[in-house]
Design an enzyme around this catalytic site. Structure first.
Site, PDB file in Angstrom:
ATOM      1  N   GLY A  18     -35.786 -60.323 -27.171  1.00  0.00           N
ATOM      2  CA  GLY A  18     -36.795 -59.734 -26.302  1.00  0.00           C
ATOM      3  C   GLY A  18     -36.276 -59.449 -24.922  1.00  0.00           C
ATOM      4  O   GLY A  18     -35.089 -59.180 -24.723  1.00  0.00           O
ATOM      5  N   GLU A  56     -35.353 -69.244 -25.006  1.00  0.00           N
ATOM      6  CA  GLU A  56     -33.974 -69.001 -25.466  1.00  0.00           C
ATOM      7  C   GLU A  56     -33.022 -69.835 -24.617  1.00  0.00           C
ATOM      8  O   GLU A  56     -33.415 -70.447 -23.628  1.00  0.00           O
ATOM      9  CB  GLU A  56     -33.627 -67.507 -25.394  1.00  0.00           C
ATOM     10  CG  GLU A  56     -34.458 -66.682 -26.388  1.00  0.00           C
ATOM     11  CD  GLU A  56     -33.984 -65.246 -26.535  1.00  0.00           C
ATOM     12  OE1 GLU A  56     -32.808 -64.958 -26.271  1.00  0.00           O
ATOM     13  OE2 GLU A  56     -34.807 -64.401 -26.925  1.00  0.00           O
ATOM     14  N   HIS A  83     -22.339 -64.610 -29.345  1.00  0.00           N
ATOM     15  CA  HIS A  83     -23.631 -65.171 -29.735  1.00  0.00           C
ATOM     16  C   HIS A  83     -23.346 -66.301 -30.715  1.00  0.00           C
ATOM     17  O   HIS A  83     -22.582 -66.128 -31.669  1.00  0.00           O
ATOM     18  CB  HIS A  83     -24.499 -64.086 -30.393  1.00  0.00           C
ATOM     19  CG  HIS A  83     -25.930 -64.474 -30.518  1.00  0.00           C
ATOM     20  ND1 HIS A  83     -26.356 -65.465 -31.373  1.00  0.00           N
ATOM     21  CD2 HIS A  83     -27.043 -64.012 -29.904  1.00  0.00           C
ATOM     22  CE1 HIS A  83     -27.675 -65.590 -31.261  1.00  0.00           C
ATOM     23  NE2 HIS A  83     -28.109 -64.720 -30.372  1.00  0.00           N
ATOM     24  N   ARG A 105     -25.226 -69.682 -23.790  1.00  0.00           N
ATOM     25  CA  ARG A 105     -24.476 -69.294 -24.994  1.00  0.00           C
ATOM     26  C   ARG A 105     -23.018 -69.700 -25.004  1.00  0.00           C
ATOM     27  O   ARG A 105     -22.473 -70.057 -26.041  1.00  0.00           O
ATOM     28  CB  ARG A 105     -24.526 -67.773 -25.143  1.00  0.00           C
ATOM     29  CG  ARG A 105     -25.824 -67.346 -25.680  1.00  0.00           C
ATOM     30  CD  ARG A 105     -25.832 -65.904 -26.026  1.00  0.00           C
ATOM     31  NE  ARG A 105     -27.217 -65.625 -26.353  1.00  0.00           N
ATOM     32  CZ  ARG A 105     -27.760 -64.441 -26.341  1.00  0.00           C
ATOM     33  NH1 ARG A 105     -27.037 -63.390 -26.056  1.00  0.00           N
ATOM     34  NH2 ARG A 105     -29.030 -64.299 -26.654  1.00  0.00           N
ATOM     35  N   HIS A 142     -20.717 -60.404 -28.958  1.00  0.00           N
ATOM     36  CA  HIS A 142     -22.085 -59.886 -28.921  1.00  0.00           C
ATOM     37  C   HIS A 142     -22.359 -59.000 -27.718  1.00  0.00           C
ATOM     38  O   HIS A 142     -23.041 -57.993 -27.844  1.00  0.00           O
ATOM     39  CB  HIS A 142     -23.035 -61.096 -28.897  1.00  0.00           C
ATOM     40  CG  HIS A 142     -24.480 -60.746 -28.904  1.00  0.00           C
ATOM     41  ND1 HIS A 142     -25.063 -60.049 -29.941  1.00  0.00           N
ATOM     42  CD2 HIS A 142     -25.469 -61.004 -28.015  1.00  0.00           C
ATOM     43  CE1 HIS A 142     -26.364 -59.898 -29.692  1.00  0.00           C
ATOM     44  NE2 HIS A 142     -26.629 -60.450 -28.517  1.00  0.00           N
ATOM     45  N   GLU A 176     -24.990 -51.692 -20.672  1.00  0.00           N
ATOM     46  CA  GLU A 176     -23.930 -52.637 -21.027  1.00  0.00           C
ATOM     47  C   GLU A 176     -22.555 -52.182 -20.562  1.00  0.00           C
ATOM     48  O   GLU A 176     -21.707 -53.025 -20.223  1.00  0.00           O
ATOM     49  CB  GLU A 176     -23.906 -52.866 -22.552  1.00  0.00           C
ATOM     50  CG  GLU A 176     -22.919 -53.951 -22.970  1.00  0.00           C
ATOM     51  CD  GLU A 176     -23.003 -54.314 -24.438  1.00  0.00           C
ATOM     52  OE1 GLU A 176     -23.885 -53.770 -25.145  1.00  0.00           O
ATOM     53  OE2 GLU A 176     -22.193 -55.142 -24.887  1.00  0.00           O
ATOM     54  N   ARG A 214     -23.863 -63.929 -19.713  1.00  0.00           N
ATOM     55  CA  ARG A 214     -25.230 -63.423 -19.556  1.00  0.00           C
ATOM     56  C   ARG A 214     -26.258 -64.453 -20.021  1.00  0.00           C
ATOM     57  O   ARG A 214     -26.096 -65.087 -21.062  1.00  0.00           O
ATOM     58  CB  ARG A 214     -25.369 -62.150 -20.396  1.00  0.00           C
ATOM     59  CG  ARG A 214     -26.740 -61.551 -20.430  1.00  0.00           C
ATOM     60  CD  ARG A 214     -26.704 -60.253 -21.190  1.00  0.00           C
ATOM     61  NE  ARG A 214     -26.340 -60.450 -22.579  1.00  0.00           N
ATOM     62  CZ  ARG A 214     -27.222 -60.538 -23.569  1.00  0.00           C
ATOM     63  NH1 ARG A 214     -28.499 -60.456 -23.332  1.00  0.00           N
ATOM     64  NH2 ARG A 214     -26.793 -60.688 -24.808  1.00  0.00           N
TER      65      ARG A 214
HETATM   66  C1  SIN Z   1     -31.116 -62.936 -29.580  1.00  0.00           C
HETATM   67  O1  SIN Z   1     -32.222 -62.599 -29.971  1.00  0.00           O
HETATM   68  O2  SIN Z   1     -30.673 -64.067 -29.716  1.00  0.00           O
HETATM   69  C2  SIN Z   1     -30.253 -61.909 -28.895  1.00  0.00           C
HETATM   70  C3  SIN Z   1     -30.855 -61.534 -27.609  1.00  0.00           C
HETATM   71  C4  SIN Z   1     -29.781 -61.278 -26.591  1.00  0.00           C
HETATM   72  O3  SIN Z   1     -28.659 -60.957 -26.932  1.00  0.00           O
HETATM   73  O4  SIN Z   1     -30.078 -61.441 -25.404  1.00  0.00           O
END
Ligand code: SIN
Length: 426
Positions: A55, A120, A237, A285, A346, A370, A381
């Site tokens: 999102g 997240e 990711h 991440r 990613h 990007e 990020r």
């Molecule tokens: C995710 O839904 O984990 C990816 C979203 C993102 O890359 O910020």
């Protein structure tokens, strides 16, 4: 191969993701007199924007103090190598951007009178607004619908831009593109060229990126003398479904699933990320990815697992339909089985140095999304900050160009070819 005769466009935009599409739409609405041409080397929706699941990270609408916290989380995830002023300005524009996307028709999930916020990694609170786990798809569906209806923008799909150049005394850029189906070369002369060409993850062995993410913008940066920064800061990711099939991107499992309670475990079913960081599976991440890679090295395994068995099947159906479909494609029942996962390249955190308005070091060449480096993300990020950055840049760019254009001497009306500016080729 034959070349058609040169035509003029005021603005040539390369890329049909959120940055390129929103920039084109916003400028066309502010300046219907400008000739805008948008090139996409594949189908309109073949880029990474449409694949974004989680999102858009925004400060919680009902909590004014969350602007500050969102900024702090972004700086902390980026190891404070971010440009703090850029971070503040982009996050400060987040609510405006959400209102705009809603006016384009995006319907974000709601909980009562507020949005539904997902959690997240790296976020101190849940603040990612979304449309189930297909946010990018829904945002781009809405924007592309408007693009196809907008006759002021000439959209060319399956047409790859192969060169951008300018003679020493020429006020215009010349852009060469090749139509995939016919091999026909197209030349355009334009006052301004916008690089909105996405990232470069496809160069990595394991990636979640679409096949076209090969760093096209960086190739032009080299040719045009555009400074670049932090190119080594590729974000991995943590949770892509492990598969040996190298011809396809690895399927992503959204980080929001961990926000909803899924856990990363080893083959023995043990959580291990908390040993690296007290935030455990919801650390930023780079920390989670490093913990997974260290666990794989320690055990000699080529993957670890995501355990989503404890999640309510109703929640999975309502909020994570993309995840369930992906599991089905891999013949995995996530309510009974562990999901094999590994980190995958990613997001390109670095790129062409640009300000928040897309301005680069070379007059007449802009970079958005990007492929640009504004310093928003620093070296890592914060999750779901990228659609936000791309959308804010597109808006600011359009605002700037609406007052600045045209910068070069405009061609006469006869030099335009109005036939070229009908929307077509979708
Ligand atoms: C995710 O839904 O984990 C990816 C979203 C993102 O890359 O910020």
């Amino acid at each position: 191969m034959k070349t058609n005769r040169e035509r003029h466009a005021d603005i040539c935009i390369i890329g049909s993701g959120i940055a390129g599409t929103l920039a084109a739409l916003e400028l066309a609405s502010a300046r219907p007199d400008l000739r805008i041409e948008l090139f996409s080397k594949g189908a309109l929706d073949a880029g990474a924007s449409s694949m974004a699941q989680g999102g858009i990270a925004v400060p919680r609408f009902n909590d004014p103090s969350d602007v500050h916290q969102h900024v702090q989380d972004t700086l902390s995830a980026g190891h404070r190598s971010n440009n703090e002023d850029t971070v503040r300005r982009i996050i400060g524009s987040a609510h405006h951007v959400i209102g705009l996307l809603e006016r384009y028709g995006v319907q974000f999930d709601r909980a009562g009178s507020d949005y539904h916020y997902a959690r997240e990694g790296g976020h101190a609170v849940a603040r990612v607004i979304h449309v189930a786990d297909r946010t990018g798809y829904e945002v781009m569906r809405a924007l592309h619908g408007h693009l196809c209806a907008q006759r002021k923008i000439c959209t060319r799909v399956h047409t790859a831009v192969t060169d951008v150049s300018r003679g020493p005394d020429d006020p215009y850029w010349t852009l060469t593109a090749e139509e995939e189906a016919s091999g026909r070369l197209i030349e355009r002369r334009g006052s301004r060229v916008v690089l909105a060409m996405g990232g470069s993850g496809w160069h990595h062995r394991w990636t979640s990126n679409p096949v076209g993410a090969v760093g096209d913008a960086l190739k032009f940066a080299g040719r045009l003398g555009l400074p670049v920064q932090e190119l080594d800061a590729m974000q991995f990711h943590p949770t892509a479904i492990y598969s040996r099939d190298q011809d396809q991107p690895l399927s992503l499992v959204t980080e929001a699933l961990r926000g909803a309670g899924a856990r990363i475990v080893n083959a023995a079913g043990e959580s291990f990320v908390r040993e690296a960081d007290a935030r455990g599976d919801l650390a930023p991440r780079d920390i989670v990815t490093t913990a997974i890679l260290e666990e794989m090295a320690l055990t000699g395994a080529d993957h670890v697992y995501l355990d989503a068995r404890q999640l309510d099947p109703m929640v999975l159906r309502e909020r994570f339909p993309t995840f369930l479909r992906t599991c089905a494609e891999h013949s995995i029942d996530p309510t009974t089985t562990l999901i094999p996962i590994r980190p995958a390249a990613h997001y390109q955190c670095g790129g062409i140095v640009a300000d928040i308005n897309g301005r680069t070091a070379v007059d007449g060449i802009d970079a958005l999304g990007e492929c640009a480096y504004t310093g928003m993300h620093g070296r890592n990020r914060l999750a779901s900050n990228s659609l936000l950055e791309a959308a804010v840049m597109a808006l600011m760019w359009a605002k700037r160009c609406a007052t600045e254009e045209p910068t070069a001497i405009r061609p006469t009306a006869a030099e335009y070819d109005s036939e070229a500016y009908d929307s077509r080729s979708h």
